[in-house]
Design a protein around this motif. Structure first.
Motif, short mmCIF file in Angstrom:
data_model
loop_
_atom_site.label_atom_id
_atom_site.label_comp_id
_atom_site.label_asym_id
_atom_site.label_seq_id
_atom_site.Cartn_x
_atom_site.Cartn_y
_atom_site.Cartn_z
N CYS A 90 -51.28 -34.41 27.45
CA CYS A 90 -52.58 -34.35 28.08
C CYS A 90 -53.47 -35.73 28.20
CB CYS A 90 -53.45 -33.35 27.03
SG CYS A 90 -52.89 -31.69 27.00
N GLY A 91 -53.36 -36.73 27.14
CA GLY A 91 -53.98 -37.84 27.33
C GLY A 91 -53.49 -38.68 28.18
N THR A 92 -52.16 -38.65 28.56
CA THR A 92 -51.54 -39.51 29.68
C THR A 92 -51.96 -38.82 31.02
OG1 THR A 92 -49.46 -39.91 28.23
CG2 THR A 92 -49.43 -39.94 30.69
N LEU A 93 -51.79 -37.39 31.16
CA LEU A 93 -52.48 -36.76 32.32
C LEU A 93 -54.00 -37.22 32.74
CD1 LEU A 93 -50.92 -33.23 32.02
CD2 LEU A 93 -50.32 -35.09 33.59
N LEU A 94 -54.80 -37.23 31.63
CA LEU A 94 -56.17 -37.47 31.94
C LEU A 94 -56.31 -39.17 32.32
CD1 LEU A 94 -59.23 -36.75 31.73
CD2 LEU A 94 -58.81 -37.37 29.29
N ALA A 95 -55.67 -39.99 31.62
CA ALA A 95 -55.88 -41.41 31.87
C ALA A 95 -55.15 -41.83 33.16
CB ALA A 95 -55.01 -42.24 30.93
N VAL A 96 -53.83 -41.16 33.76
CA VAL A 96 -53.51 -41.54 34.83
C VAL A 96 -54.25 -40.97 36.18
CG1 VAL A 96 -51.18 -41.18 36.28
CG2 VAL A 96 -51.05 -41.75 34.03
N VAL A 97 -54.61 -39.83 35.88
CA VAL A 97 -55.28 -39.02 37.07
C VAL A 97 -56.65 -39.90 37.25
CG1 VAL A 97 -56.50 -37.08 37.87
CG2 VAL A 97 -54.24 -36.86 36.72
N CYS A 98 -57.47 -40.06 36.32
CA CYS A 98 -58.65 -40.65 36.43
C CYS A 98 -58.63 -42.18 36.83
CB CYS A 98 -59.56 -40.72 34.95
SG CYS A 98 -60.01 -38.94 34.50
N GLY A 99 -57.53 -42.77 36.26
CA GLY A 99 -57.40 -44.21 36.55
C GLY A 99 -56.97 -44.29 37.92
N TRP A 148 -57.74 -31.10 21.87
CA TRP A 148 -58.44 -31.66 23.03
C TRP A 148 -59.34 -32.80 22.86
CZ3 TRP A 148 -63.68 -31.79 22.73
CH2 TRP A 148 -64.55 -30.88 21.70
N GLY A 149 -59.75 -32.91 21.47
CA GLY A 149 -60.43 -33.88 21.12
C GLY A 149 -59.51 -35.50 20.83
N LEU A 150 -58.36 -35.17 20.47
CA LEU A 150 -57.39 -36.55 20.44
C LEU A 150 -56.86 -36.64 21.70
CD1 LEU A 150 -56.20 -38.19 18.27
CD2 LEU A 150 -54.24 -36.53 17.98
N SER A 151 -56.72 -35.74 22.51
CA SER A 151 -56.21 -35.87 23.65
C SER A 151 -57.35 -36.53 24.68
CB SER A 151 -55.80 -34.48 24.46
OG SER A 151 -54.91 -33.99 24.00
N LEU A 152 -58.44 -36.31 24.60
CA LEU A 152 -59.82 -37.03 25.19
C LEU A 152 -60.00 -38.38 25.02
CD1 LEU A 152 -62.24 -36.79 26.96
CD2 LEU A 152 -63.49 -35.88 25.25
N ILE A 153 -59.65 -38.63 23.54
CA ILE A 153 -59.89 -40.18 23.24
C ILE A 153 -58.53 -40.96 23.58
CG2 ILE A 153 -58.92 -39.60 20.83
CD1 ILE A 153 -61.92 -41.97 21.67
N TYR A 154 -57.50 -40.10 23.60
CA TYR A 154 -56.22 -40.91 24.22
C TYR A 154 -56.37 -41.34 25.58
CZ TYR A 154 -53.13 -40.10 20.12
OH TYR A 154 -52.62 -40.02 18.84
N VAL A 211 -48.26 -45.28 29.68
CA VAL A 211 -49.41 -44.68 28.95
C VAL A 211 -49.07 -43.91 27.93
CG1 VAL A 211 -51.39 -43.20 29.52
CG2 VAL A 211 -50.94 -45.36 30.95
N PHE A 212 -47.89 -43.02 28.22
CA PHE A 212 -47.44 -42.10 27.40
C PHE A 212 -46.74 -42.77 26.17
CE2 PHE A 212 -43.90 -39.89 25.73
CZ PHE A 212 -44.22 -38.44 25.32
N ILE A 213 -46.14 -43.92 26.25
CA ILE A 213 -45.78 -44.73 25.05
C ILE A 213 -46.94 -45.04 24.37
CG2 ILE A 213 -44.54 -46.73 24.35
CD1 ILE A 213 -42.70 -46.45 26.72
N LEU A 214 -47.81 -45.70 24.78
CA LEU A 214 -49.15 -45.95 24.00
C LEU A 214 -49.53 -44.61 23.07
CD1 LEU A 214 -50.97 -48.20 26.44
CD2 LEU A 214 -49.90 -49.08 24.54
N ASN A 215 -49.94 -43.60 24.07
CA ASN A 215 -50.34 -42.62 23.26
C ASN A 215 -49.51 -41.77 22.25
OD1 ASN A 215 -52.66 -42.57 24.82
ND2 ASN A 215 -51.86 -41.38 26.45
N TRP A 216 -48.06 -42.07 22.43
CA TRP A 216 -47.22 -41.34 21.52
C TRP A 216 -47.08 -42.07 20.25
CZ3 TRP A 216 -44.45 -37.03 21.22
CH2 TRP A 216 -43.26 -36.93 20.39
#
Length: 285
Positions: A90-99, A148-154, A211-216
């Motif tokens: 979820c964090g990867t999707l959020l960062a990649v889409v917004c970025g 969702w809180g952790l995904s959002l900060i990721y 981004v996934f590796i950073l979050n993982w």
């Protein structure tokens, strides 16, 4: 000019040494994961390959206990594994889409010219200095120990990386291609979706993997923002170490092997785009 045999031999020697440095700890972790308790302690002496391979270490972290061991775990790996997968994806999707969307707007439309520097500032502050207000805000909105809180900060923390990486990819796409599509009657959104995005697909795949590796692999954010329900694998590994007194090396190796599987699988899934994405824009015409 063709290199001499001595230069080629020296080159391959350095490549082999670099591979050995990278692969040695990985191979040691894999072999350690299949060793029974006596073989990963100094009692029987350490060996490179397991003398009696066993699934005991994996059984212990999945079921909380194993035959031949008198200790047990209160928490198995299932919960932290699911938590890491959900929050990282979820964090990867959020960062990649917004970025991707924001970087395209900056590159093509010149919107918010100060945005690149503002986004970069998110990565300039020390993590602990940022986490203090984040913990206060997350506690106020009830986002502590939630997926969702952790995904959002990721997504927020890795957004600068995704933004700047995708910005370089979009800058390498000739604007004349998009102009020709708009002359043919395509809307801006259709040009972006049908023309530009397929061109930068390799870069998009590379960005998603990084981004996934950073979050993982994150430890600090998950440690401060999770308590019990959504503990991730890095935090779980730390609790396993403290609970076992730092002596259960076989279990930690088994956990490391499992934690390495999702990034490897993700990389294999996008491998046809990965090499091209890493070299995207390296050659100028």
């Amino acid at each position: 000019m063709k290199p001499s045999p001595g230069a080629l031999a020296l080159k391959y020697l350095f490549v082999l040494l670099a591979c050995a440095v990278v692969l040695y700890p990985l191979l040691w972790m894999v072999t350690m994961a299949f060793k029974p308790y006596p073989e990963w302690t100094t009692v029987a002496g350490l060996t490179w390959l397991p003398k009696e391979p066993t699934w005991q270490n994996f059984e212990f972290i999945f079921y909380g206990q194993a035959e031949g061991l008198v200790v047990s775990l209160d928490r198995t790996i299932t919960g932290p594994l699911v938590a890491s997968l959900v929050t990282s994806i979820c964090g990867t999707l959020l960062a990649v889409v917004c970025g991707t969307l924001s970087s395209y707007a900056v590159v093509r439309f010149g919107m918010a010219q100060s945005l690149p520097l503002s986004v970069l500032q998110l990565r300039l502050f020390p993590p602990l200095a940022v986490m203090i207000p984040v913990m206060v805000m997350w506690a106020f909105i009830g986002a502590v120990d939630t997926w969702w809180g952790l995904s959002l900060i990721y997504g927020i923390v890795t957004l600068p990386f995704a933004f700047w990486l995708m910005k370089t990819f979009f800058e390498e796409v000739p604007v004349e291609i998009e102009d020709a599509a708009r002359v043919s009657g395509c809307s801006y959104w259709r040009v972006f979706y049908r023309i530009t995005l397929p061109i930068v697909k390799p870069g998009l795949a590379t960005c998603a993997l990084f981004v996934f590796i950073l979050n993982w692999s994150d430890y600090l954010l998950a440690l401060l923002l999770t308590q019990k329900e959504w503990v991730t694998l890095p935090v779980y590994m730390a609790t396993l170490t403290s609970a076992m007194g730092g002596q259960m090396y076989g279990m930690k190796a088994a956990l490391g092997v499992i934690a390495a599987i999702p990034p490897v699988v993700f990389g294999l899934m996008i491998q046809k785009h990965l090499v091209r994405g890493l070299t995207f824009g390296a050659l100028k015409q």
